[in-house]
Design an enzyme around this catalytic site. Structure first.
Site: not given
Ligand code: ADP
Length: 336
Positions: A65-66, A110, A159, A218
């Protein structure tokens, strides 16, 4: 200590993720439908020289998401300011953030479900008409001031979509859910990260890590880091299937990607509560874990892989779960 299969980020994850975060749509692996949709909206907004509609992204932690929010800002060619729901404590905090934005800038919030309701209320007119209604003073002397703010785009991430009020949800023009990734997609993510970090991993080694990553990038990246340490000490640095298997066994991540907490949750439902149904609060108390952590972090994946189901009367372990743990299923429970 954060457990290895918990997709909430550790300090170490956050530091490391800065170096490997995908920065545009083509580097972002999987979630094809979401990506295609967002691409169209971004292109259309750029063409019309307008700011993008507000975006809500929801799904379990660690699914991107981030990352997607930064990609949207990057593709729009606009700066992104990041904050989180609990960090905005008072209406004044939000007013300070909003009045400091410029036209077209992106505000990423977030954990938006944790924003206090007094803040949420002043956010509505800001999202809708780019106005802030501020109340200055108290009691009979209180005055309302209308303040016009820049035409920004808000991207909210959560989430827990169920905890977002309908009023807030209704203010987002673009709403997308992120799903768990397939092993093939996670393998691509492991290989991409290995390429950036100069880690040597073969096809089967990458797949072994992918299969045990609970559908979550992650976790895939975290496991890759741990397996690399193991490979450097025990196997000349090269990650093969057998090196990955040995390392993951040592880390107590099983073939399903379950760790100690998953096993405790399922054990508790199966052994203490006869397979369920049992309320999540009761499960939490019985294994001494937070209810929120179970609901947000562990349960979505256990449901996704068909080990747990949610019923109106509580959670139940499925036949698949009984089999995985080698437990006998009671005849009357053979519902699945
Ligand atoms: P969320 O915000 O949903 O908790 P993040 O965007 O922080 O998740 O994702 C965590 C890490 O996972 C990111 O820093 C990235 O390195 C990796 N990641 C997430 N989604 C992808 C994707 N689709 N392709 C490549 N790397 C990804």
């Amino acid at each position: 200590m954060t457990r290895i299969a918990n997709p909430r980020p550790t300090e170490e994850d956050l530091k490391f993720e800065k170096t490997i975060r995908p920065m545009n749509f083509s580097e972002f692996i999987g979630q094809e439908k979401v990506k295609q949709n967002l691409k169209v909206f971004v292109e259309a907004a750029i063409k019309r020289r307008e700011s993008l509609d507000h975006v809500l992204l929801y799904g379990p932690p660690g699914l991107g998401k981030t990352s997607l929010s930064y990609i949207i800002a990057n593709e729009m060619g606009r700066p992104l300011k990041a904050t989180s729901g609990p960090a905005i404590e008072k209406p004044g905090d939000l007013a300070a953030i909003l009045t400091n934005l410029k036209d077209g800038e992106i505000l990423f919030i977030d954990e938006i479900h944790r924003m206090p309701s007094i803040v949420e209320e002043i956010l509505y007119p800001a999202l809708e008409d780019f106005n802030l209604d501020l109340i200055i003073g108290q009691g009979p002397n209180a005055r309302t001031y209308k303040l016009s703010i820049p035409k920004f785009t808000m991207i909210g991430a959560t989430t827990r979509a169920g905890l977002i009020t309908p009023a807030l949800r209704g203010r987002f023009g673009i709403i997308h859910h992120l799903d768990f990734y397939s092993p093939g997609e996670l393998k691509d993510i492991v290989e991409r990260t290995a390429g950036i970090l100069n880690i040597s991993v073969d096809d089967e080694g990458a797949m072994e890590i992918a299969m045990r990553s609970r559908g979550t990038p992650r976790i895939a990246n975290r496991l890759l880091r741990r397996v690399r340490d193991f490979a450097e000490i025990k196997a000349d640095g090269k990650i093969t299937a057998s090196v990955a298997r040995d390392a993951l066994e040592m880390l107590e991540v099983d073939q399903m990607g379950f760790d100690e907490i998953d096993r405790k949750i399922l054990d508790s439902i199966i052994d203490k509560f006869n397979g369920g149904p049992v309320g999540v609060g009761t499960i939490a108390a019985s294994i001494n874990e937070e209810k929120d952590t179970i609901e947000e972090v562990y349960e979505p994946f256990l449901i996704q892989v068909g080990f747990l189901i949610r019923t109106p009367r509580g959670r139940m372990a499925t036949e698949k779960a009984f089999k995985h743990f080698g437990k006998e299923i009671k005849a009357h429970k053979k519902l699945f």
